[in-house]
Design a protein around this motif. Sequence first.
Motif, PDB file in Angstrom:
ATOM      1  N   ARG A 438      -3.641   3.357   0.218  1.00  0.00           N
ATOM      2  CA  ARG A 438      -2.604   2.347   0.472  1.00  0.00           C
ATOM      3  C   ARG A 438      -1.791   2.099  -0.798  1.00  0.00           C
ATOM      4  NH1 ARG A 438      -6.900  -2.186   1.770  1.00  0.00           N
ATOM      5  NH2 ARG A 438      -7.803  -2.586  -0.272  1.00  0.00           N
ATOM      6  N   ASN A 439      -0.762   1.252  -0.639  1.00  0.00           N
ATOM      7  CA  ASN A 439       0.201   1.024  -1.722  1.00  0.00           C
ATOM      8  C   ASN A 439       0.864   2.341  -2.138  1.00  0.00           C
ATOM      9  OD1 ASN A 439      -0.122  -1.836  -1.872  1.00  0.00           O
ATOM     10  ND2 ASN A 439      -2.127  -1.455  -2.809  1.00  0.00           N
ATOM     11  N   ALA A 440       1.187   3.119  -1.131  1.00  0.00           N
ATOM     12  CA  ALA A 440       1.905   4.375  -1.345  1.00  0.00           C
ATOM     13  C   ALA A 440       3.069   4.479  -0.360  1.00  0.00           C
ATOM     14  CB  ALA A 440       0.953   5.549  -1.177  1.00  0.00           C
ATOM     15  N   GLY A 441       3.550   3.347   0.127  1.00  0.00           N
ATOM     16  CA  GLY A 441       4.677   3.325   1.061  1.00  0.00           C
ATOM     17  C   GLY A 441       6.007   3.193   0.314  1.00  0.00           C
ATOM     18  N   PRO A 442       7.095   2.999   1.062  1.00  0.00           N
ATOM     19  CA  PRO A 442       8.420   3.011   0.427  1.00  0.00           C
ATOM     20  C   PRO A 442       8.619   1.942  -0.642  1.00  0.00           C
ATOM     21  CG  PRO A 442       8.553   2.445   2.787  1.00  0.00           C
ATOM     22  CD  PRO A 442       7.177   2.933   2.524  1.00  0.00           C
ATOM     23  N   LYS A 443       8.049   0.751  -0.457  1.00  0.00           N
ATOM     24  CA  LYS A 443       8.271  -0.306  -1.455  1.00  0.00           C
ATOM     25  C   LYS A 443       7.230  -0.300  -2.570  1.00  0.00           C
ATOM     26  CE  LYS A 443      10.810  -3.955   0.980  1.00  0.00           C
ATOM     27  NZ  LYS A 443      11.966  -4.260   0.134  1.00  0.00           N
ATOM     28  N   SER A 444       6.283   0.593  -2.508  1.00  0.00           N
ATOM     29  CA  SER A 444       5.266   0.658  -3.562  1.00  0.00           C
ATOM     30  C   SER A 444       5.859   1.314  -4.802  1.00  0.00           C
ATOM     31  CB  SER A 444       4.074   1.485  -3.079  1.00  0.00           C
ATOM     32  OG  SER A 444       4.417   2.854  -3.082  1.00  0.00           O
ATOM     33  N   LEU A 486       0.031   9.432   8.736  1.00  0.00           N
ATOM     34  CA  LEU A 486       1.012   9.086   7.706  1.00  0.00           C
ATOM     35  C   LEU A 486       1.936   7.966   8.156  1.00  0.00           C
ATOM     36  CD1 LEU A 486       1.902  12.805   7.390  1.00  0.00           C
ATOM     37  CD2 LEU A 486       0.807  11.545   5.538  1.00  0.00           C
ATOM     38  N   HIS A 487       2.726   7.478   7.190  1.00  0.00           N
ATOM     39  CA  HIS A 487       3.849   6.552   7.459  1.00  0.00           C
ATOM     40  C   HIS A 487       3.364   5.269   8.130  1.00  0.00           C
ATOM     41  CE1 HIS A 487       6.488  10.439   8.183  1.00  0.00           C
ATOM     42  NE2 HIS A 487       5.799  10.486   7.057  1.00  0.00           N
ATOM     43  N   VAL A 488       2.142   4.838   7.874  1.00  0.00           N
ATOM     44  CA  VAL A 488       1.646   3.626   8.526  1.00  0.00           C
ATOM     45  C   VAL A 488       2.606   2.472   8.214  1.00  0.00           C
ATOM     46  CG1 VAL A 488      -0.184   1.899   8.503  1.00  0.00           C
ATOM     47  CG2 VAL A 488      -0.768   4.339   8.536  1.00  0.00           C
ATOM     48  N   ALA A 489       3.084   1.830   9.266  1.00  0.00           N
ATOM     49  CA  ALA A 489       4.066   0.754   9.104  1.00  0.00           C
ATOM     50  C   ALA A 489       3.635  -0.490   9.890  1.00  0.00           C
ATOM     51  CB  ALA A 489       5.447   1.226   9.580  1.00  0.00           C
ATOM     52  N   PRO A 490       3.808  -1.684   9.272  1.00  0.00           N
ATOM     53  CA  PRO A 490       4.350  -1.903   7.942  1.00  0.00           C
ATOM     54  C   PRO A 490       3.358  -1.443   6.869  1.00  0.00           C
ATOM     55  CG  PRO A 490       4.240  -3.976   9.207  1.00  0.00           C
ATOM     56  CD  PRO A 490       3.504  -2.958   9.982  1.00  0.00           C
ATOM     57  N   GLU A 491       3.911  -1.082   5.714  1.00  0.00           N
ATOM     58  CA  GLU A 491       3.091  -0.569   4.616  1.00  0.00           C
ATOM     59  C   GLU A 491       2.297  -1.695   3.945  1.00  0.00           C
ATOM     60  OE1 GLU A 491       5.278   0.310   0.935  1.00  0.00           O
ATOM     61  OE2 GLU A 491       7.047  -0.487   1.924  1.00  0.00           O
ATOM     62  N   ALA A 492       1.329  -1.294   3.111  1.00  0.00           N
ATOM     63  CA  ALA A 492       0.486  -2.274   2.427  1.00  0.00           C
ATOM     64  C   ALA A 492       1.279  -3.146   1.463  1.00  0.00           C
ATOM     65  CB  ALA A 492      -0.636  -1.549   1.679  1.00  0.00           C
ATOM     66  N   ALA A 493       2.289  -2.574   0.808  1.00  0.00           N
ATOM     67  CA  ALA A 493       3.015  -3.321  -0.218  1.00  0.00           C
ATOM     68  C   ALA A 493       3.804  -4.500   0.346  1.00  0.00           C
ATOM     69  CB  ALA A 493       3.955  -2.390  -0.985  1.00  0.00           C
ATOM     70  N   VAL A 494       4.026  -4.536   1.661  1.00  0.00           N
ATOM     71  CA  VAL A 494       4.673  -5.710   2.257  1.00  0.00           C
ATOM     72  C   VAL A 494       3.666  -6.519   3.081  1.00  0.00           C
ATOM     73  CG1 VAL A 494       6.963  -4.650   2.276  1.00  0.00           C
ATOM     74  CG2 VAL A 494       5.513  -4.448   4.305  1.00  0.00           C
ATOM     75  N   TRP A 532      -4.067 -12.411   0.554  1.00  0.00           N
ATOM     76  CA  TRP A 532      -3.334 -11.236   0.056  1.00  0.00           C
ATOM     77  C   TRP A 532      -2.186 -11.649  -0.871  1.00  0.00           C
ATOM     78  CZ3 TRP A 532       1.831  -9.652   0.856  1.00  0.00           C
ATOM     79  CH2 TRP A 532       2.116  -8.384   0.381  1.00  0.00           C
ATOM     80  N   GLN A 533      -1.999 -10.931  -1.948  1.00  0.00           N
ATOM     81  CA  GLN A 533      -0.899 -11.160  -2.894  1.00  0.00           C
ATOM     82  C   GLN A 533      -0.016  -9.913  -2.938  1.00  0.00           C
ATOM     83  OE1 GLN A 533      -0.297 -13.841  -4.926  1.00  0.00           O
ATOM     84  NE2 GLN A 533      -2.020 -14.981  -4.048  1.00  0.00           N
ATOM     85  N   PRO A 534       1.314 -10.076  -2.906  1.00  0.00           N
ATOM     86  CA  PRO A 534       2.169  -8.883  -3.025  1.00  0.00           C
ATOM     87  C   PRO A 534       2.034  -8.275  -4.416  1.00  0.00           C
ATOM     88  CG  PRO A 534       3.495 -10.885  -3.038  1.00  0.00           C
ATOM     89  CD  PRO A 534       2.083 -11.315  -2.786  1.00  0.00           C
ATOM     90  N   PRO A 535       2.265  -6.967  -4.546  1.00  0.00           N
ATOM     91  CA  PRO A 535       2.204  -6.341  -5.871  1.00  0.00           C
ATOM     92  C   PRO A 535       3.202  -7.013  -6.811  1.00  0.00           C
ATOM     93  CG  PRO A 535       2.437  -4.698  -4.136  1.00  0.00           C
ATOM     94  CD  PRO A 535       2.597  -6.027  -3.489  1.00  0.00           C
TER      95      PRO A 535
END
Length: 567
Positions: A438-444, A486-494, A532-535
């Motif tokens: 995780r934390n490998a999505g578009p906003k990461s 792949l592409h799990v949405a929404p991503e972990a970073a959000v 949970w805390q955002p990055p």
Amino acid sequence: MSDRDTHGLARGLTHYGDADFSLYLRRSFARSMGYSAEMLARPVVGIAQTASGFNNCHRALPELAEAVKRGVVAAGGLALEFPTVSLGEVFLHPTSLVYRNLMAMDTEEMLAAQPMDAAVLLGGCDKTVPAQLMGAASAGVPAVMLAAGPMMPASFRGERLGACTDCRRFWAQFRAGRLAREDIDAVEGSLATTAGTCAVMGTASTMAAIAEALGMSLPGTAAIPAVHADRLRAGEASGRLAVALAARPIRPSEVITAKSVENALRVLLAIGGSTNAVIHLTAIAGRLGLEVPLARLNELSDSTPVLVDLKPTGQHYMADLHAAGGIGAVMRELAGLLHLDARTVTGETLGERLAAPLPWVDRDVVRPFEDPYQPCGGLVALFGSLAPRGAVLKRSAADPALFEREGRAVVFDSLEDLAARIDAPDLDVRPDDFLVLRNAGPKSPAGMPEAGYLPIPAKLAREGVKDMVRISDARMSGTAFGTVVLHVAPEAAVGGPLALVRPGDRIRLSVRERRLDLLVDEQELARRRAAWQPPADAPRRGYRKLWFDHVLQADEGCDFDFLRGRA
Ligand code: FES
């Protein structure tokens, strides 16, 4: 004088407060390049050039541009080449995807701001074709897509090989201790030996096929090898076509329609194409206000067979597909499923394009519709409590024995965590576990890398384990294979559910039911969500801030929110 009434160099004048002066000045400066007045009066075809010292795949584009120019001049036009951003897949940090939207913006703005009546887009490497199609769709300038073409396969100690499915196969052997250091060094020098894009059905080849399926390229051009003389002839023909488009404009919005996008999805499924193409096609269509729902992908996947026997799904290489009849052969087999009234960039309909039978098709490479390579499409979308907005699996390149499984999560929090622990001798992992990144999505900070193909932990690889269920918000190279979600949405970073998975949780995968579920009760998930805390490491400046602030999730094509929809 309105821009609508003008053409060629008189189009889109620079503002000096005096239009006649602007045109006089432009012509004067253009003459400094040695053009005659007769040439400067011709329709202008812009050639978007993406050759770059940082892009091995585009090494032959200067020669290809000369062929395009030959076609333009022969048809009575003026060919003016201009540079745009180029994206060499393996030369960009953190990923080329992050810069796809920058290239799309560059392409759009330069197509629109410079005086040209039509354009030829020279791209090829993974993100360049989608970027150019996105830009052309938004700019509204008549344009022909011409891809660089694939590399030729090479051979290594009697074995045929090519970038980059074989890159991964040999690397996996090296990791498992079955290949010595000097052998992997020798392989390194034999994988990519000519100009052109990866030699298999990776993202570049898939996007070239999609451009042809959309009708944005000339027929028969997607699979021509980069170094084949036919590609230069395709360049000449594309140049001629662009001059015809200058006289009778057909805009990308007339070619990229709901029907042609669905045709492109059919072709994507039939060629066992790259998962990345789902993101890119969504982004291209999104520029024109068209949706590509993942649920529709599933409907099409169930009724579209895989027809092409090509790596990573099968055995052959792109050069074989060209010799076998190319994407035209695939589309003729699919004709009963396609919208044949979709218009193409030449003005003819797809049905007219496909009307003439091909003289010969190699059925080892392009199988008949009645006797497909696989009975249903290469890609499926999964939905469930772990992926409320969807995830994608390339089932054609995965192990069906792993399709109906429940497993224990082994969780990696980031690429760095993955690198640090995946090969640790004390990693608590079994062959039937699910590897989660995780934390490998578009906003990461990782920028949605092609890291979803997590390596098999070294200690399991040495035991002979070749595939495991792997789940992430990352992407995967089109050249890779394995049971990789792949592409799990929404991503972990959000704050998507992927962020809430803990080591040891149970996850259920059912490809048959198109489900991906985290088997943790809602109360416990609510507790985890509240904690949970955002990055904390959001970019503060420049393009990376623009990306972070505006990039959409994978199911919306990772485009910028302000670029979707018609201008
Ligand atoms: Fe350019 Fe593979 S690295 S297409």
